[in-house]
Write a protein that holds these residues in place. Structure first.
Motif, PDB file in Angstrom:
ATOM      1  N   TRP A 186       0.998  -1.206   0.051  1.00  0.00           N
ATOM      2  CA  TRP A 186       0.181  -0.044  -0.230  1.00  0.00           C
ATOM      3  C   TRP A 186       0.891   1.304  -0.025  1.00  0.00           C
ATOM      4  N   GLY A 187       2.096   1.097  -0.184  1.00  0.00           N
ATOM      5  CA  GLY A 187       3.074   2.312  -0.412  1.00  0.00           C
ATOM      6  C   GLY A 187       3.657   2.562   1.178  1.00  0.00           C
ATOM      7  N   LEU A 188       3.370   2.058   2.198  1.00  0.00           N
ATOM      8  CA  LEU A 188       4.083   2.405   3.414  1.00  0.00           C
ATOM      9  C   LEU A 188       5.433   1.934   3.449  1.00  0.00           C
ATOM     10  N   ASP A 189       6.628   2.821   3.529  1.00  0.00           N
ATOM     11  CA  ASP A 189       7.673   2.645   3.810  1.00  0.00           C
ATOM     12  C   ASP A 189       7.895   2.435   5.316  1.00  0.00           C
ATOM     13  N   SER A 190       9.076   2.341   5.878  1.00  0.00           N
ATOM     14  CA  SER A 190       9.287   1.910   7.309  1.00  0.00           C
ATOM     15  C   SER A 190       8.705   3.283   8.117  1.00  0.00           C
ATOM     16  N   LEU A 191       9.053   4.474   7.583  1.00  0.00           N
ATOM     17  CA  LEU A 191       8.564   5.347   8.276  1.00  0.00           C
ATOM     18  C   LEU A 191       7.177   5.287   8.370  1.00  0.00           C
ATOM     19  N   GLY A 192       6.344   5.105   7.215  1.00  0.00           N
ATOM     20  CA  GLY A 192       4.976   5.115   7.052  1.00  0.00           C
ATOM     21  C   GLY A 192       4.273   3.870   8.108  1.00  0.00           C
ATOM     22  N   HIS A 193       5.204   3.020   8.089  1.00  0.00           N
ATOM     23  CA  HIS A 193       4.630   1.671   9.084  1.00  0.00           C
ATOM     24  C   HIS A 193       4.579   2.472  10.570  1.00  0.00           C
ATOM     25  N   LEU A 194       5.827   2.950  11.002  1.00  0.00           N
ATOM     26  CA  LEU A 194       5.727   3.563  12.190  1.00  0.00           C
ATOM     27  C   LEU A 194       4.720   4.544  12.646  1.00  0.00           C
ATOM     28  N   GLU A 195       4.540   5.280  11.660  1.00  0.00           N
ATOM     29  CA  GLU A 195       3.617   6.245  11.749  1.00  0.00           C
ATOM     30  C   GLU A 195       1.992   5.553  12.215  1.00  0.00           C
ATOM     31  N   LEU A 196       1.735   4.434  11.305  1.00  0.00           N
ATOM     32  CA  LEU A 196       0.680   3.904  11.470  1.00  0.00           C
ATOM     33  C   LEU A 196       0.719   3.238  12.925  1.00  0.00           C
ATOM     34  N   MET A 197       1.872   2.433  13.404  1.00  0.00           N
ATOM     35  CA  MET A 197       1.625   2.061  14.754  1.00  0.00           C
ATOM     36  C   MET A 197       1.435   2.976  15.613  1.00  0.00           C
ATOM     37  N   VAL A 198       1.973   4.039  15.737  1.00  0.00           N
ATOM     38  CA  VAL A 198       1.683   5.242  16.828  1.00  0.00           C
ATOM     39  C   VAL A 198       0.240   5.735  16.620  1.00  0.00           C
ATOM     40  N   ILE A 199      -0.406   5.928  15.293  1.00  0.00           N
ATOM     41  CA  ILE A 199      -1.704   6.179  15.194  1.00  0.00           C
ATOM     42  C   ILE A 199      -2.578   5.237  15.839  1.00  0.00           C
ATOM     43  N   LEU A 200      -2.464   3.926  15.458  1.00  0.00           N
ATOM     44  CA  LEU A 200      -3.069   2.887  16.194  1.00  0.00           C
ATOM     45  C   LEU A 200      -3.129   2.763  17.534  1.00  0.00           C
ATOM     46  N   GLY A 201      -1.911   2.926  18.121  1.00  0.00           N
ATOM     47  CA  GLY A 201      -1.606   3.146  19.580  1.00  0.00           C
ATOM     48  C   GLY A 201      -2.664   4.220  20.171  1.00  0.00           C
ATOM     49  N   ARG A 202      -2.629   5.272  19.507  1.00  0.00           N
ATOM     50  CA  ARG A 202      -3.237   6.603  20.043  1.00  0.00           C
ATOM     51  C   ARG A 202      -4.956   6.346  19.887  1.00  0.00           C
ATOM     52  N   GLU A 203      -5.135   5.685  18.905  1.00  0.00           N
ATOM     53  CA  GLU A 203      -6.739   5.373  18.418  1.00  0.00           C
ATOM     54  C   GLU A 203      -7.112   4.386  19.536  1.00  0.00           C
ATOM     55  N   PHE A 204      -6.437   3.614  19.871  1.00  0.00           N
ATOM     56  CA  PHE A 204      -7.108   2.451  21.034  1.00  0.00           C
ATOM     57  C   PHE A 204      -6.328   2.786  22.340  1.00  0.00           C
ATOM     58  N   GLY A 205      -5.708   3.444  22.494  1.00  0.00           N
ATOM     59  CA  GLY A 205      -5.128   3.842  23.878  1.00  0.00           C
ATOM     60  C   GLY A 205      -4.244   2.711  24.370  1.00  0.00           C
ATOM     61  N   ILE A 206      -3.552   2.418  23.351  1.00  0.00           N
ATOM     62  CA  ILE A 206      -2.337   1.266  24.104  1.00  0.00           C
ATOM     63  C   ILE A 206      -1.118   1.631  23.346  1.00  0.00           C
ATOM     64  N   THR A 207      -0.048   0.889  24.028  1.00  0.00           N
ATOM     65  CA  THR A 207       1.221   1.179  23.438  1.00  0.00           C
ATOM     66  C   THR A 207       1.765   0.208  22.777  1.00  0.00           C
ATOM     67  N   ILE A 208       2.152   0.162  21.459  1.00  0.00           N
ATOM     68  CA  ILE A 208       2.689  -0.888  20.565  1.00  0.00           C
ATOM     69  C   ILE A 208       4.326  -0.558  20.521  1.00  0.00           C
ATOM     70  N   THR A 209       4.950  -1.599  21.325  1.00  0.00           N
ATOM     71  CA  THR A 209       6.145  -1.690  21.397  1.00  0.00           C
ATOM     72  C   THR A 209       7.012  -1.935  19.979  1.00  0.00           C
ATOM     73  N   ASP A 210       8.069  -1.343  20.080  1.00  0.00           N
ATOM     74  CA  ASP A 210       9.061  -1.625  18.731  1.00  0.00           C
ATOM     75  C   ASP A 210       9.054  -3.152  18.297  1.00  0.00           C
ATOM     76  N   ALA A 211       8.978  -3.966  19.432  1.00  0.00           N
ATOM     77  CA  ALA A 211       9.303  -5.348  18.921  1.00  0.00           C
ATOM     78  C   ALA A 211       7.905  -5.798  18.605  1.00  0.00           C
ATOM     79  N   ASP A 212       6.750  -5.425  19.015  1.00  0.00           N
ATOM     80  CA  ASP A 212       5.555  -5.579  18.415  1.00  0.00           C
ATOM     81  C   ASP A 212       5.261  -5.372  17.159  1.00  0.00           C
TER      82      ASP A 212
END
Length: 94
Positions: free
Chosen positions: A46-72
């Motif tokens: 879908w065009g996500l590079d490593s930075l886009g992937h990281l941003e998506l993980m941060v946004i998901l964390g905020r959306e659901f009130g969770i922390t997604i670790t780097d390992a996850d």
């Protein structure tokens, strides 16, 4: 291993819709139906590079009130893996 989304499960269906919406708002347009068709395709499809992937993980964390670790985040390279992770984490009693 292929992961099939259970569209009869309202939780999985809703998580897929939220993921598609967040990807679209982040500049990577998609729909829940597209994610369902290719659940094991890596986010790069879908065009996500490593930075886009990281941003998506941060946004998901905020959306659901969770922390997604780097390992996850390293393990969450596909929509199927992400939805499975969120469903398990957000399941009542988890």
């Amino acid at each position: 291993m292929s992961i099939t989304f259970d569209r009869t499960d309202p939780g999985t269906s809703r998580l897929t819709e939220v993921l598609a919406d967040l990807m679209t708002r982040g500049g990577f347009p998609t729909t829940a139906a597209e994610l369902d068709e290719r659940p094991d395709a890596e986010y790069e499809a879908w065009g996500l590079d490593s930075l886009g992937h990281l941003e998506l993980m941060v946004i998901l964390g905020r959306e659901f009130g969770i922390t997604i670790t780097d390992a996850d985040a390293e393990q969450l390279r596909t929509p199927a893996a992400t939805v499975r992770f969120l469903a398990a984490l957000l399941r009542p009693g988890s």
